[in-house]
Design a protein around this motif. Sequence first.
Motif, short mmCIF file in Angstrom:
data_model
loop_
_atom_site.label_atom_id
_atom_site.label_comp_id
_atom_site.label_asym_id
_atom_site.label_seq_id
_atom_site.Cartn_x
_atom_site.Cartn_y
_atom_site.Cartn_z
N THR A 184 70.97 52.22 -9.68
CA THR A 184 70.85 53.00 -9.39
C THR A 184 71.45 54.04 -11.04
O THR A 184 72.21 53.79 -12.16
N ASP A 185 70.75 54.83 -11.73
CA ASP A 185 70.47 55.63 -12.87
C ASP A 185 72.25 56.22 -12.66
O ASP A 185 72.71 56.23 -13.80
N LEU A 186 72.73 56.40 -11.15
CA LEU A 186 73.82 57.78 -10.93
C LEU A 186 74.65 56.28 -11.46
O LEU A 186 76.04 56.97 -12.04
N THR A 187 74.60 55.06 -11.14
CA THR A 187 76.46 54.30 -11.33
C THR A 187 76.65 53.70 -12.20
O THR A 187 76.97 54.08 -13.00
N LEU A 188 74.92 53.90 -12.97
CA LEU A 188 75.21 53.35 -14.62
C LEU A 188 75.79 54.76 -15.23
O LEU A 188 76.29 54.18 -16.32
N GLY A 189 75.48 55.41 -15.22
CA GLY A 189 75.86 57.46 -16.29
C GLY A 189 77.14 57.12 -15.48
O GLY A 189 78.04 57.07 -16.64
N LEU A 190 77.79 56.63 -14.74
CA LEU A 190 79.18 56.60 -14.44
C LEU A 190 80.29 55.63 -14.96
O LEU A 190 81.17 55.91 -15.35
N ARG A 191 79.26 54.37 -15.44
CA ARG A 191 79.90 53.19 -15.69
C ARG A 191 79.98 54.26 -17.41
O ARG A 191 81.22 54.01 -17.74
N LEU A 192 79.02 54.51 -17.83
CA LEU A 192 78.90 55.13 -18.73
C LEU A 192 80.12 56.07 -18.83
O LEU A 192 80.51 56.26 -21.03
N ILE A 193 80.40 56.71 -18.56
CA ILE A 193 81.71 57.48 -18.96
C ILE A 193 83.07 57.14 -19.05
O ILE A 193 83.91 57.59 -19.54
N ARG A 194 83.05 56.36 -17.81
CA ARG A 194 84.33 55.93 -17.79
C ARG A 194 84.24 54.69 -19.65
O ARG A 194 85.45 54.66 -20.13
N ALA A 195 83.15 54.29 -19.25
CA ALA A 195 83.89 52.83 -21.65
C ALA A 195 83.71 54.03 -22.00
O ALA A 195 84.43 53.79 -22.92
N ILE A 196 83.32 55.57 -21.61
CA ILE A 196 83.44 56.53 -23.12
C ILE A 196 84.90 56.80 -23.29
O ILE A 196 85.74 56.72 -24.14
N GLU A 197 85.15 57.15 -21.89
CA GLU A 197 87.13 57.58 -21.98
C GLU A 197 87.99 56.23 -22.36
O GLU A 197 88.73 56.48 -22.73
N THR A 198 87.55 55.20 -22.16
CA THR A 198 87.78 53.66 -22.06
C THR A 198 87.94 53.52 -23.90
O THR A 198 89.48 53.08 -24.23
N GLU A 199 87.28 53.79 -24.54
CA GLU A 199 87.51 53.79 -25.77
C GLU A 199 88.05 54.66 -26.38
O GLU A 199 88.51 54.74 -27.36
N GLY A 200 88.22 56.02 -26.28
CA GLY A 200 88.13 57.00 -26.09
C GLY A 200 89.84 57.28 -26.39
O GLY A 200 90.71 57.31 -27.17
N VAL A 201 90.46 56.56 -24.97
CA VAL A 201 91.87 56.18 -25.28
C VAL A 201 92.35 54.86 -25.92
O VAL A 201 93.48 55.26 -27.08
#
Length: 345
Positions: free
Chosen positions: A276-293
């Motif tokens: 779903t869009d929501l599943t992918l949107g949450l994966r995107l948020i996690r990816a940005i957080e991981t890269e930010g760390v």
Amino acid sequence: MSERRLYLDRGIGETRGVVTLDGRPERLLIARDGGSTTAKLGARLVGRIRKVEPAFASAFVDLGGVEALLSFKPEARPVEGQSLEVEIRTEARAGKLATVRAIGPAEGAPRLLTAAPDIAEQLAGFARNVQLVEGREARRAADEAEADALEIVHPLPGGGTLAIEPTRALVAIDVDVGERKGQDAKRVTRQANLAALAVAGRLLRLKSLGGIVVIDLVGRGHDGNALMTAARAAFAPDNPGVAIGPVGRFGTMELTVPRRAPPVAELLCDAKGRLTDLTLGLRLIRAIETEGVAQPGARLTAVCAPEIAAAAQPFAAGLAGRIGARFEIRPDPAAPRERFDVSGR
């Protein structure tokens, strides 16, 4: 001796819990922010009997905007309009209502009395006196569990594969010996079948699948006693409620496994099986957080499909609270829906 470990990933927008068995994911629990907590497994509520169906020994129970099904014995038939204290036994899933068990009489309007256990509490119930792991290791475990839960074909230890495919009526499991090596064909198939039962039990718990399960074993002339013993051990964590039949004339084993929570795929995917869009949107948020760390202080840019950017946007404030407002989510109509790129400078 089997070893279980517990992981808790407190993400932005959702919390994921994982139980691993000997290093492989066995259970995946997901709670998304804003989701209804009314009809979650273990919750206690006051419900009102809306309609009684004597022919099916069942009653429809109003839980306050949510309906559930109550099975009853003839001597304990409820009355329409009656209030009862109930507990959620199984959560609703596609096309099926949640089910409840009656605890006793109650008064007043339908309402929540006791919330369901949160994910940390649920995890503690699967492995007592085991320390809960959080942080990066927990996120890796949750990502791996999600990926495994959505796969159809899974490798067997020693060679061969196991395919799990749910249908409307049952869950079909096919065992394939593949390139499992050995000169004694009967021994090879026996080992494959025994391994398949252990893996099937773990994977059905991971995928949150149950009901009628039919396992198509490999080979002929099966050792029924050995397979029954292996099946009882594999599905023991699903008790109470497991029933296992003997190997049939066509080389299949049938069993029933209690359904308690909806399938993981129903939460992560749409009716067509796409994320779903929501599943992918949450994966995107996690990816940005991981890269930010990984890149403290860097300006981050995430390029993704417009619908995924829209799904991620409600969680941007939470992400800024963790890594700072140093990221941009840039929608690109040409970007593949299930792929996104996160870069820093």
